[in-house]
Design a protein around this motif. Sequence first.
Motif, PDB file in Angstrom:
ATOM      1  N   GLU A  17       1.139  -1.224   0.551  1.00 25.17           N
ATOM      2  CA  GLU A  17      -0.120   0.349  -0.039  1.00 25.17           C
ATOM      3  C   GLU A  17       1.169   0.949   0.285  1.00 25.17           C
ATOM      4  N   VAL A  18       0.354   2.208  -1.090  1.00 25.51           N
ATOM      5  CA  VAL A  18       1.307   3.621  -1.056  1.00 25.51           C
ATOM      6  C   VAL A  18       0.620   4.390  -1.571  1.00 25.51           C
ATOM      7  N   ASP A  19       0.431   5.401  -0.401  1.00 20.34           N
ATOM      8  CA  ASP A  19      -0.075   6.458   0.046  1.00 20.34           C
ATOM      9  C   ASP A  19      -1.871   6.026   0.494  1.00 20.34           C
ATOM     10  N   GLY A  20      -1.887   4.688   0.017  1.00 16.85           N
ATOM     11  CA  GLY A  20      -3.502   5.405   0.140  1.00 16.85           C
ATOM     12  C   GLY A  20      -4.128   4.085  -0.675  1.00 16.85           C
ATOM     13  N   ARG A  21      -3.061   3.903  -1.878  1.00 15.41           N
ATOM     14  CA  ARG A  21      -3.333   3.149  -3.466  1.00 15.41           C
ATOM     15  C   ARG A  21      -3.031   1.425  -2.699  1.00 15.41           C
ATOM     16  N   THR A  22      -3.691   0.621  -3.062  1.00 18.35           N
ATOM     17  CA  THR A  22      -3.034  -0.944  -3.320  1.00 18.35           C
ATOM     18  C   THR A  22      -1.857  -1.451  -4.708  1.00 18.35           C
ATOM     19  N   TYR A  23      -0.867  -1.897  -4.336  1.00 19.82           N
ATOM     20  CA  TYR A  23      -0.634  -2.636  -5.495  1.00 19.82           C
ATOM     21  C   TYR A  23       0.328  -4.111  -5.264  1.00 19.82           C
ATOM     22  N   ARG A  24      -0.483  -4.862  -6.345  1.00 18.45           N
ATOM     23  CA  ARG A  24       0.009  -6.348  -6.403  1.00 18.45           C
ATOM     24  C   ARG A  24       1.093  -6.492  -7.248  1.00 18.45           C
ATOM     25  N   VAL A  25       2.236  -6.847  -6.950  1.00 15.75           N
ATOM     26  CA  VAL A  25       3.399  -6.771  -7.522  1.00 15.75           C
ATOM     27  C   VAL A  25       4.114  -8.781  -7.561  1.00 15.75           C
ATOM     28  N   HIS A  26       3.589  -9.365  -8.959  1.00 12.71           N
ATOM     29  CA  HIS A  26       3.766 -10.486  -9.154  1.00 12.71           C
ATOM     30  C   HIS A  26       5.048 -11.089  -9.409  1.00 12.71           C
ATOM     31  N   SER A  27       6.276 -11.487  -8.699  1.00  9.37           N
ATOM     32  CA  SER A  27       7.441 -11.792  -9.797  1.00  9.37           C
ATOM     33  C   SER A  27       7.778 -12.960  -9.786  1.00  9.37           C
ATOM     34  N   HIS A  28       8.165 -13.212 -11.222  1.00  8.02           N
ATOM     35  CA  HIS A  28       8.172 -14.425 -11.832  1.00  8.02           C
ATOM     36  C   HIS A  28       9.832 -14.699 -11.635  1.00  8.02           C
ATOM     37  N   PHE A  29       9.889 -15.720 -11.090  1.00 10.63           N
ATOM     38  CA  PHE A  29      11.017 -17.216 -11.266  1.00 10.63           C
ATOM     39  C   PHE A  29      11.719 -17.440 -12.388  1.00 10.63           C
ATOM     40  N   ILE A  30      11.948 -17.016 -13.735  1.00 10.51           N
ATOM     41  CA  ILE A  30      12.383 -17.606 -14.529  1.00 10.51           C
ATOM     42  C   ILE A  30      13.643 -18.430 -15.226  1.00 10.51           C
ATOM     43  N   GLY A  31      14.316 -18.306 -13.743  1.00 10.66           N
ATOM     44  CA  GLY A  31      15.644 -18.540 -13.788  1.00 10.66           C
ATOM     45  C   GLY A  31      17.009 -18.229 -14.876  1.00 10.66           C
ATOM     46  N   ASP A  32      16.883 -16.921 -15.127  1.00  5.87           N
ATOM     47  CA  ASP A  32      17.414 -16.355 -16.434  1.00  5.87           C
ATOM     48  C   ASP A  32      18.998 -15.942 -16.026  1.00  5.87           C
ATOM     49  N   ARG A  33      18.623 -15.525 -14.745  1.00  4.68           N
ATOM     50  CA  ARG A  33      19.479 -14.404 -14.059  1.00  4.68           C
ATOM     51  C   ARG A  33      20.334 -15.073 -12.886  1.00  4.68           C
ATOM     52  N   ASP A  34      21.689 -14.457 -12.645  1.00  2.00           N
ATOM     53  CA  ASP A  34      22.683 -15.369 -12.026  1.00  2.00           C
ATOM     54  C   ASP A  34      22.184 -14.640 -10.182  1.00  2.00           C
ATOM     55  N   ILE A  35      22.114 -15.013  -9.166  1.00  2.00           N
ATOM     56  CA  ILE A  35      21.270 -13.914  -7.950  1.00  2.00           C
ATOM     57  C   ILE A  35      22.306 -13.474  -7.472  1.00  2.00           C
ATOM     58  N   ASN A  36      24.214 -14.367  -7.528  1.00  2.00           N
ATOM     59  CA  ASN A  36      24.477 -13.152  -7.474  1.00  2.00           C
ATOM     60  C   ASN A  36      24.603 -11.688  -7.860  1.00  2.00           C
ATOM     61  N   ASP A  37      24.349 -11.191  -9.235  1.00  2.00           N
ATOM     62  CA  ASP A  37      24.557 -10.523  -9.744  1.00  2.00           C
ATOM     63  C   ASP A  37      23.504  -9.246  -9.453  1.00  2.00           C
ATOM     64  N   VAL A  38      21.807 -10.474  -9.543  1.00  2.00           N
ATOM     65  CA  VAL A  38      20.692  -9.535  -8.974  1.00  2.00           C
ATOM     66  C   VAL A  38      21.474  -9.076  -7.989  1.00  2.00           C
ATOM     67  N   MET A  39      21.925  -9.327  -6.625  1.00  3.90           N
ATOM     68  CA  MET A  39      21.622  -9.158  -5.261  1.00  3.90           C
ATOM     69  C   MET A  39      22.361  -8.247  -5.240  1.00  3.90           C
ATOM     70  N   TYR A  40      23.774  -8.508  -5.926  1.00  4.29           N
ATOM     71  CA  TYR A  40      24.708  -6.512  -5.529  1.00  4.29           C
ATOM     72  C   TYR A  40      24.629  -5.775  -6.359  1.00  4.29           C
ATOM     73  N   ARG A  41      23.604  -5.388  -7.146  1.00 10.54           N
ATOM     74  CA  ARG A  41      23.249  -4.475  -8.062  1.00 10.54           C
ATOM     75  C   ARG A  41      22.210  -4.126  -7.112  1.00 10.54           C
ATOM     76  N   TYR A  42      21.059  -4.625  -6.504  1.00  8.91           N
ATOM     77  CA  TYR A  42      20.142  -4.475  -5.413  1.00  8.91           C
ATOM     78  C   TYR A  42      20.861  -3.522  -4.547  1.00  8.91           C
TER      79      TYR A  42
END
Length: 67
Positions: free
Chosen positions: A25-50
Motif C-alpha cells: 500500500e502506497v499513499d492509500g493505493r494498493t499495488y500487487r506485484v507478481h514476481s516470476h522466477f524464470i531462472g535466467d539470472r544469476d542471483i549473485n549479480d541481482v543481489m549485488y546490483r540491488y
Amino acid sequence: MNNNRTMQEMNEQYKDCPVQVNTYEVDGRTYRVHSHFIGDRDINDVMYRYAEDRAMSEMLGIVPKTA
C-alpha cells in the motif's frame, strides 16, 4: 532473448515457473506485484546490483536509511 513476445506467449512459456505475489500500500493505493522466477539470472549479480543501488540511493537521500 526475443523481446517481441506477447504476454500470452510469455505466460505459456513460464507457466511452470515459481511465482510470488506481494501486496503493497502506497499513499492509500494498493499495488500487487507478481514476481516470476524464470531462472535466467544469476542471483549473485541481482543481489549485488540491488545492494549497490540501495546504497547509492541512501547516500543521495532518495530513500530513508534503515536502522
